[in-house]
Design an enzyme around this catalytic site. Structure first.
Site, short mmCIF file in Angstrom:
data_model
loop_
_atom_site.label_atom_id
_atom_site.label_comp_id
_atom_site.label_asym_id
_atom_site.label_seq_id
_atom_site.Cartn_x
_atom_site.Cartn_y
_atom_site.Cartn_z
CB ALA A 67 -0.92 0.01 1.22
N GLY A 112 0.57 -5.72 0.61
CA GLY A 112 -0.43 -5.91 -0.42
C GLY A 112 0.13 -6.42 -1.73
CD GLU A 135 0.55 -6.38 5.38
OE1 GLU A 135 0.06 -6.46 4.25
OE2 GLU A 135 1.41 -7.20 5.80
#
Length: 259
Positions: A67, A112, A135
């Site tokens: 992301a 992602g 993440e």
């Protein structure tokens, strides 16, 4: 290239379509607009006549770094949630493509980015690949399917190792752990992925579709139910014109012409 229209490109190579991530200025960092373009690209491919898809990167050194955190840094909670809906559609669009998808991975495939690869049926990675789900190191939980797709691929222990530590995994270890399916020499990921996709595309579309469905369903049911799924897939293929043509072509020693 950093215009929204160029973020994701679609090309056709005979029976194989290619969805190419091309946000060059940001190493394919997934922004909201890029995610929207990915949805559009998947729809375009779904509406065409391709029999297999390659998901690749036009960016040197990266498949997708995850992301766009620079964009996210300026989002309010409400905007973060709005982006979440767009991202779910993007990952779902790749995962739900009606034909097999082969990821061609080089360089960084993180967060992602690696989840996009996990949405594919097969992952071809070259020796420059670095994968991971970092993440938790940014106070986030994988949200593109990573917590569900990775355990199904490698088991809960290996998945917990990657997800809870957030560590990066080099190509060799990634292949040993099953995080990628084929490991090729540097620079060969795109070529080999297209060759694999072309091999798939040359097979019976009816048989491939039903076999793929059976493999996917196997992850969600017990063995007895899975064998019933397989039986249904077998029946759908064996009573089709594709089976008749396949057997006839074998006997006549020629390539099949799938109806």
């Amino acid at each position: 290239m950093d215009d929204a229209e160029g973020f994701v490109q679609v090309a056709q190579h005979g029976r194989v379509a290619e969805i190419r991530l091309a946000r060059v200025g940001a190493r394919n960092a997934l922004s909201t607009r890029m995610a929207e373009r990915l949805v559009d690209a998947a729809r375009q491919v779904s509406a065409g006549d391709a029999r297999a898809v390659v998901l690749s990167s036009a960016v040197a050194g990266a498949f997708c770094v995850g992301a766009d955190l620079k964009e996210r840094n300026g989002l309010s909670d409400r905007e973060f949630l709005a982006q979440r809906h767009v991202f779910r559609r993007a990952f779902g669009a790749v995962r739900e493509l009606p034909i097999p998808v082969v990821a061609a991975v080089h360089g960084f495939a993180l967060g992602g980015g690696y989840e996009l690869a996990l949405c594919c049926d097969l992952i071809v990675a070259d020796r420059t690949a670095v994968v991971g789900l970092p993440e938790v190191t940014r106070g986030i939980v994988p949200g593109g399917g990573g917590t569900q797709l990775l355990p199904r691929r490698v088991g809960p222990g290996v998945a917990a190792d990657l997800i809870l530590t957030g560590r990066h995994v080099q190509a060799g270890e990634a292949a040993r752990l099953g995080l990628v399916d084929r490991l090729v020499e540097a620079g060969d990921d795109g070529r080999v992925a297209r060759e694999v996709a072309e091999q798939i595309a040359g097979n019976s579309p009816v048989a491939v579709r039903n076999a793929r469905n059976a493999v996917r369903r196997a992850l969600d049911v017990d063995l007895a139910a899975g064998l019933d799924v397989e039986d249904a897939a077998w029946r759908a293929a064996v009573f089709s014109d594709d089976r008749r043509e396949g057997v006839r072509a074998f006997v006549e020693r020629r390539a099949p012409r799938w109806p």
